[in-house]
Design a protein around this motif. Structure first.
Motif, short mmCIF file in Angstrom:
data_model
loop_
_atom_site.label_atom_id
_atom_site.label_comp_id
_atom_site.label_asym_id
_atom_site.label_seq_id
_atom_site.Cartn_x
_atom_site.Cartn_y
_atom_site.Cartn_z
N THR A 98 13.87 -43.71 -51.98
CA THR A 98 13.91 -44.46 -50.72
C THR A 98 15.28 -44.48 -50.03
OG1 THR A 98 12.06 -45.84 -51.40
CG2 THR A 98 13.49 -46.74 -49.70
N GLY B 81 11.77 -47.94 -45.20
CA GLY B 81 13.16 -47.58 -45.45
C GLY B 81 13.89 -47.06 -44.22
N SER C 262 16.75 -50.22 -46.49
CA SER C 262 16.39 -49.85 -47.86
C SER C 262 16.04 -51.05 -48.73
CB SER C 262 17.55 -49.11 -48.53
OG SER C 262 17.77 -47.88 -47.93
#
Lengths: 653, 76
Positions: free
Chosen positions: A405, A378, A382
């Motif tokens: 995340t 991430g 993402s």
């Protein structure tokens, strides 16, 4: 022909896929889930090959196993290429023998044969071929050896007949045969029958009782144990072990998993990764790339003016497009460095060690240590990070990790960090920039604990995972990984950022009466921003419509925040130079240490970009949780950044 | 003896995987922990949990909580 590529995780399956298909690949999604599905055409043939997720068995313990099983059972597949890592052949052959229960021909590709010697093993392939009764090909996907032979085998596979081998003792085979005859299915009967036995349903007790009593194991254990017994027999016949050289993995683990050193080493590696990307590479290239775009800009202005182009077109191209897109592309060196580091962590085998070292912390949060993998990915982006949550077996782990995340600063947020910290924290640039990652970790811990509390169910997360051998980072593979991600980044700059920059310029250059005007205070965007600036007052301490519209544009893509700041400051005064964005006369001159830190914080932890939100929504598959999360996330970001602003303001007074 | 009680570098033979959750049990068995398999403890994580074992030519990490339900006899 339609071919499925199946193999364990870390078996070199993806490398083989790249070798077989070259550049001829298509990346899509598995139906219904956010998991990447790669298909391609094998070089020099018409055969379509599908890369299935890395799995250990077809028993649907993990989502990936379930997807693979359903795919093999429900589609018309002509051939399976089963990749087996020859250095862990015992576990690999478990999946092989399971695949052979299906009504599909299997070709076994024994990978990493170049490492046999290193492991002190020799393999009798002829014997292996005879015992498995199928085609076998020795390959080294990484070095490209044996690929031609494999393609030949694939092309001639229709000639060879294949037999279903009976691997269990006769009394067990009789039960399987009996069950097969009771099934309604017409295809893959043996597979279904064995699956029923493994699942040990009580309605089969009348058939399995005798065997269970005989072997003093339940039928699940009987099936799995005898499958491995067959594999043991193969290994005994086909593999001879000579003396083993000292294993590098054992030595490196003494260091990386050391009781006292493991955690400090992890912290240092993470710090180095960001320090290298944001700090060193950033410092080296920032000035350089800024100069390039400044030069391009002034050159274009002169050129266009000389050509006699009207003012508004010059403004659109230079103040809108070049500044908007250029401000993002100038961060390319940092992003390449960051993706290189992530790729190296993944391919060397250190990533799984990180999960091993820190798993215990995650037990307390009700999660598995594997959550760290999406979190580290991430820092790049993402979207692939949320997709990677599939490696976790429990639904709870997958959902929570997809929620947390987006809080990790991704590479698109990196320009925001770099822009502000390099100006306001010039001396402690790298340290301050890295501090945002630690804030992210803090927020993530808090959120995980909150979710654990409110979800209120007894959480039983597990952590059972292979720790692959350390591998030297492979240049070609790293290059391919980085290339794919950087391509995405440039594509985004050329499409999303390009369009947004034009729209931003338009909204800034036209008044609410849709007349072209050079005073941006009267522009449409100023009008919109003024209505929303109150929201940002506690974060930056000023009622600024410019800040409001820039932050909101971060929803389209986080890079757009920087683009927007640059475009606005460029249109506000004559400053065409990026370094002058915070100088006197710019609408952003009010920024100081406190408000810049708070503004970064807000942008990092408020809603992620639309692409990440879309992936997240699909992943969560629950609109209510998704909506709650969106509101919750915005509130957290707002509360956090306004407290930071006020605390810093208090201390810097 | 339980798998979780072994020390680093100790070898043992697996006697039984005694786990109630049937999916987890199948998974652990399929990763190679069948009756009679020889294993060796390779690492214990710095915080004391999980542990990693050498099994069937590869390294497998497992939490102590699950290792508690795997019975073994020590070889050396």
């Amino acid at each position: 022909m339609k071919i499925a590529l199946v193999g364990n995780q870390n078996s070199g399956k993806s490398t083989l896929f790249n070798q077989l298909t070259g550049m001829n690949q298509k990346i899509g999604n598995w139906p219904g889930v956010t998991l990447e599905q790669k298909t391609g055409i094998i070089i020099g043939t018409q055969h379509e090959i599908i890369d299935l997720p890395g799995i250990y068995s077809l028993s649907s313990y993990s989502l990936e196993e379930k997807i693979s099983k359903d795919f093999l059972l429900k589609n018309k597949i002509d051939l399976i290429i089963n990749v087996v890592d020859v250095t862990s052949i015992e576990r690999g052959l478990y999946l092989t023998t399971q695949l052979m229960d299906l009504d599909i021909k299997v070709i076994v590709a024994l990978n990493m044969v170049d490492r046999l010697k290193q492991h002190g093993m020799t393999l009798n392939t002829q014997k292996l071929r005879n015992m498995l009764e199928t085609d076998i090909c020795m390959i080294s996907a990484l070095k490209g050896n044996g690929i031609k032979e494999l393609i030949n085998l694939i092309s001639n596979s229709h000639i060879h007949k294949f037999n279903k081998i009976k691997i269990f003792p006769r009394n067990v085979e009789e039960i399987i045969f009996n069950l097969e005859n009771r099934l309604n299915q017409t295809k893959n009967k043996r597979f279904y029958a064995v699956e029923m036995l493994i699942n040990n349903k009580t309605n089969l007790k009348f058939i399995t009782n005798k065997i269970e009593n005989l072997y003093k194991m339940d039928i699940t254990e009987v099936i799995i144990t005898f499958r491995y017994e067959f594999i043991n027999k193969i290994c005994k016949e086909c593999i001879t072990k000579t003396n083993t050289k000292t294993n590098i993995t054992l030595i490196l683990d003494k260091l990386f998993l050391n009781k006292y050193l493991a955690i400090p080493i992890f912290v240092v590696i993470m710090f180095l990764m960001y320090f290298l990307s944001i700090g060193i590479v950033g410092n080296l290239t920032n000035e350089f790339s800024k100069n390039i775009f400044d030069n391009i800009n002034s050159y274009t202005i002169n050129l266009l003016i000389n050509l006699g182009v009207s003012d508004w077109i010059v403004s659109l191209i230079c103040d809108g497009i070049i500044i908007g897109v250029g401000s993002i592309l100038s961060f390319l060196p940092q992003i390449i460095m960051l993706f290189t580091c992530i790729s190296i962590l993944e391919t060397t085998g250190y990533m799984s060690r990180i999960t091993f070292v820190l798993d215990k912390i995650f037990i307390k949060l009700g999660l598995s240590g594997k959550v760290l993998i999406p979190l580290i990915i991430g820092t790049g982006c993402s979207v692939p990070a949320i997709m990677s949550t599939k490696i976790m077996e429990k639904e709870y782990d997958r959902k929570v990790s997809s929620i947390i995340t987006p809080f990790i600063p991704c590479s698109a947020k990196l320009p925001i960090i770099a822009l502000f910290t390099s100006y306001f924290y010039h001396d402690n640039y790298a340290v301050i920039a890295t501090s945002f990652y630690f804030i992210a970790i803090l927020i993530i811990i808090i959120i995980s604990l909150i979710i654990k509390k409110i979800s209120n169910q007894k959480i039983t997360s597990t952590y059972i995972t292979e720790l692959p051998e350390y591998r030297f980072p492979n240049l070609k593979l790293t290059f391919k990984n980085v290339y794919d991600r950087v391509k995405e980044f440039i594509k985004k700059a050329g499409t999303v950022i390009f369009l947004s920059s034009i729209i931003t310029w338009f909204l800034l250059s036209f008044s609410t009466k849709f007349e072209y005007c050079t005073n941006i205070e009267k522009s449409i965007l100023a009008f919109i921003g003024q209505k929303l600036s109150w929201f940002f007052y506690p974060i930056v301490g000023v009622n600024s419509w410019q800040v409001a519209v820039s932050a909101i544009q971060g929803l389209i893509a986080k890079e757009q925040v920087v683009s927007s700041l640059e475009i606005i400051s460029g249109l506000s005064n004559d400053a065409k130079n990026i370094s002058e964005i915070f100088s006197n006369g710019s609408p952003f001159a009010f920024f100081d240490k406190a408000s810049s830190y708070a503004f970064i914080t807000f942008n990092l932890f408020s809603l992620p970009c639309f692409a990440a939100l879309a992936t997240l929504k699909k992943e969560l598959n629950n609109t209510k949780i998704f909506m709650i999360m969106i509101i919750f996330q915005t509130l957290i970001a707002w509360a956090f950044s306004s407290s930071i602003f006020n605390i810093l303001k208090f201390f810097t007074r | 003896m339980k798998l979780s009680e072994l020390k680093v570098n100790q070898s043992a033979r697996i006697l039984k995987v005694d786990i109630l959750d049937s999916n987890l049990k199948i998974h652990i068995l399929e990763m190679g922990m069948t009756k009679g398999t020889t294993i060796k403890i390779l690492n214990i994580a710095p915080l004391g949990d999980p542990i990693s074992i050498a099994i069937r030519g590869y390294e497998l990490a497992i939490r102590k909580e699950d290792a508690n339900h795997i019975l073994v006899e020590v070889i050396s």
